[in-house]
Scaffold this motif. Structure first.
Motif, PDB file in Angstrom:
ATOM      1  N   ALA A  67       0.775  -1.350  -0.053  1.00  0.00           N
ATOM      2  CA  ALA A  67      -0.116  -0.099  -0.191  1.00  0.00           C
ATOM      3  C   ALA A  67       0.873   1.280   0.069  1.00  0.00           C
ATOM      4  O   ALA A  67       0.627   2.168  -0.701  1.00  0.00           O
ATOM      5  N   TRP A  68       1.910   1.267   0.651  1.00  0.00           N
ATOM      6  CA  TRP A  68       2.889   2.539   0.795  1.00  0.00           C
ATOM      7  C   TRP A  68       3.316   2.726  -0.463  1.00  0.00           C
ATOM      8  O   TRP A  68       3.458   3.816  -1.177  1.00  0.00           O
ATOM      9  N   LEU A  69       3.856   1.460  -1.282  1.00  0.00           N
ATOM     10  CA  LEU A  69       4.357   1.809  -2.770  1.00  0.00           C
ATOM     11  C   LEU A  69       3.311   2.099  -3.617  1.00  0.00           C
ATOM     12  O   LEU A  69       3.520   3.177  -4.307  1.00  0.00           O
ATOM     13  N   LEU A  70       2.161   1.554  -3.594  1.00  0.00           N
ATOM     14  CA  LEU A  70       1.115   2.250  -4.586  1.00  0.00           C
ATOM     15  C   LEU A  70       0.716   3.398  -4.334  1.00  0.00           C
ATOM     16  O   LEU A  70       0.143   4.400  -5.321  1.00  0.00           O
ATOM     17  N   ALA A  71       0.844   3.701  -3.189  1.00  0.00           N
ATOM     18  CA  ALA A  71       0.424   5.341  -2.887  1.00  0.00           C
ATOM     19  C   ALA A  71       1.423   6.415  -3.560  1.00  0.00           C
ATOM     20  O   ALA A  71       0.953   7.336  -4.172  1.00  0.00           O
ATOM     21  N   ILE A  72       2.839   5.860  -3.443  1.00  0.00           N
ATOM     22  CA  ILE A  72       3.814   6.655  -4.173  1.00  0.00           C
ATOM     23  C   ILE A  72       3.562   6.279  -5.646  1.00  0.00           C
ATOM     24  O   ILE A  72       3.735   7.534  -6.393  1.00  0.00           O
ATOM     25  N   VAL A  73       3.285   5.452  -6.082  1.00  0.00           N
ATOM     26  CA  VAL A  73       3.092   5.304  -7.672  1.00  0.00           C
ATOM     27  C   VAL A  73       1.895   5.877  -7.982  1.00  0.00           C
ATOM     28  O   VAL A  73       2.028   6.546  -9.237  1.00  0.00           O
ATOM     29  N   ARG A  74       0.770   5.876  -7.149  1.00  0.00           N
ATOM     30  CA  ARG A  74      -0.170   6.979  -7.659  1.00  0.00           C
ATOM     31  C   ARG A  74       0.131   8.214  -7.515  1.00  0.00           C
ATOM     32  O   ARG A  74      -0.392   8.941  -8.694  1.00  0.00           O
ATOM     33  N   ASN A  75       0.716   8.939  -6.754  1.00  0.00           N
ATOM     34  CA  ASN A  75       0.890  10.283  -6.689  1.00  0.00           C
ATOM     35  C   ASN A  75       2.023  10.329  -7.824  1.00  0.00           C
ATOM     36  O   ASN A  75       1.754  11.708  -8.586  1.00  0.00           O
ATOM     37  N   ALA A  76       3.060   9.600  -8.148  1.00  0.00           N
ATOM     38  CA  ALA A  76       4.094   9.863  -9.126  1.00  0.00           C
ATOM     39  C   ALA A  76       3.298   9.998 -10.600  1.00  0.00           C
ATOM     40  O   ALA A  76       3.554  10.626 -11.536  1.00  0.00           O
ATOM     41  N   SER A  77       2.269   9.106 -10.547  1.00  0.00           N
ATOM     42  CA  SER A  77       1.237   8.959 -11.750  1.00  0.00           C
ATOM     43  C   SER A  77       0.713   9.995 -11.991  1.00  0.00           C
ATOM     44  O   SER A  77       0.751  10.473 -13.436  1.00  0.00           O
ATOM     45  N   TYR A  78      -0.052  10.625 -11.197  1.00  0.00           N
ATOM     46  CA  TYR A  78      -0.773  12.081 -11.274  1.00  0.00           C
ATOM     47  C   TYR A  78       0.330  13.167 -11.558  1.00  0.00           C
ATOM     48  O   TYR A  78      -0.004  13.993 -12.426  1.00  0.00           O
ATOM     49  N   SER A  79       1.271  13.241 -10.908  1.00  0.00           N
ATOM     50  CA  SER A  79       2.150  14.261 -11.324  1.00  0.00           C
ATOM     51  C   SER A  79       2.626  14.197 -12.836  1.00  0.00           C
ATOM     52  O   SER A  79       2.928  15.030 -13.391  1.00  0.00           O
ATOM     53  N   TRP A  80       3.113  12.855 -13.115  1.00  0.00           N
ATOM     54  CA  TRP A  80       3.535  12.519 -14.614  1.00  0.00           C
ATOM     55  C   TRP A  80       2.434  12.871 -15.576  1.00  0.00           C
ATOM     56  O   TRP A  80       2.846  13.732 -16.647  1.00  0.00           O
ATOM     57  N   LEU A  81       1.415  12.433 -15.458  1.00  0.00           N
ATOM     58  CA  LEU A  81       0.001  12.918 -16.086  1.00  0.00           C
ATOM     59  C   LEU A  81       0.013  14.463 -16.014  1.00  0.00           C
ATOM     60  O   LEU A  81      -0.404  15.181 -17.318  1.00  0.00           O
ATOM     61  N   ALA A  82       0.194  15.136 -15.107  1.00  0.00           N
ATOM     62  CA  ALA A  82      -0.192  16.738 -15.221  1.00  0.00           C
ATOM     63  C   ALA A  82       1.047  17.280 -15.806  1.00  0.00           C
ATOM     64  O   ALA A  82       0.689  18.177 -16.740  1.00  0.00           O
ATOM     65  N   ARG A  83       2.328  16.654 -15.999  1.00  0.00           N
ATOM     66  CA  ARG A  83       3.151  17.298 -16.720  1.00  0.00           C
ATOM     67  C   ARG A  83       3.235  17.016 -18.275  1.00  0.00           C
ATOM     68  O   ARG A  83       3.573  17.704 -19.176  1.00  0.00           O
TER      69      ARG A  83
END
Length: 186
Positions: A67-83
């Motif tokens: 769950a800790w890693l998936l939270a990081i991946v989720r946040n990184a995904s949204y940051s990447w998508l925004a960029r």
């Protein structure tokens, strides 16, 4: 010597990263594929997430590493998508992620050894994939985290920063929409 302590600390951090993060890379990649819509972008996101996880491994307090890693991946995904993507583009992964998860956790899929069964399974998969893609973002995300990644309601609530009841409501509404879209019970 101070340099030796730094090297030792870095080695300890790297070892902890291996123990905490590496067992869950397939799940991280599956979630990133669902959120970004393709494998190449997902690999970029997971690489970025792994760098963030490695940098923050000292702050990992234990608990559910997945769950800790998936939270990081989720946040990184949204940051990447925004960029990298305009807001008008809606992406969704593919159900091969679900097959990978099922195989990894030992659950069997229906027998598709004969051509007819295989064709029906492919049609069902395509229909389900299209139905999931048509879900509003909040519902799609909740369904993917629960039914593809297998997180508990409590883990999803923590990851999304919403109350447990909201997770249950979103999941119920998402499944209802899927049933309605597919015209049959899943």
């Amino acid at each position: 010597m101070p340099g030796d302590a730094t090297v030792l600390n870095q080695e300890a951090a790297t070892e902890r990263f291996r123990e905490v993060v590496l067992p869950h890379l397939a799940d991280a990649l599956a979630l990133a594929r669902w959120l970004t819509g393709n494998a190449a972008d997902a690999e970029d996101v997971v690489q970025e997430a792994c760098l963030k996880a490695h940098a923050g491994i000292a702050g990992y307090a234990g608990g559910n590493a997945r769950a800790w890693l998936l939270a990081i991946v989720r946040n990184a995904s949204y940051s990447w998508l925004a960029r990298n993507r305009p807001r008008s583009i809606v992406a969704v992964g593919d159900l091969s992620d679900l097959d990978d998860m099922t195989a990894a956790y030992g659950a069997g899929l229906p027998d598709t050894d004969n051509p007819e069964a295989s064709l029906i399974a492919k049609a069902d998969t395509a229909s389900l994939e299209a139905a999931i893609a048509a879900l509003p973002h909040q519902f799609r995300e909740t369904v993917v985290l629960r039914d593809v990644n297998g997180l508990s309601y409590r883990e999803i609530a923590t990851l999304l920063g919403v109350p447990l009841g909201t997770v249950m409501s979103r999941l119920a509404r998402a499944r209802g929409l899927l049933i309605s879209q597919l015209g049959r019970a899943l």
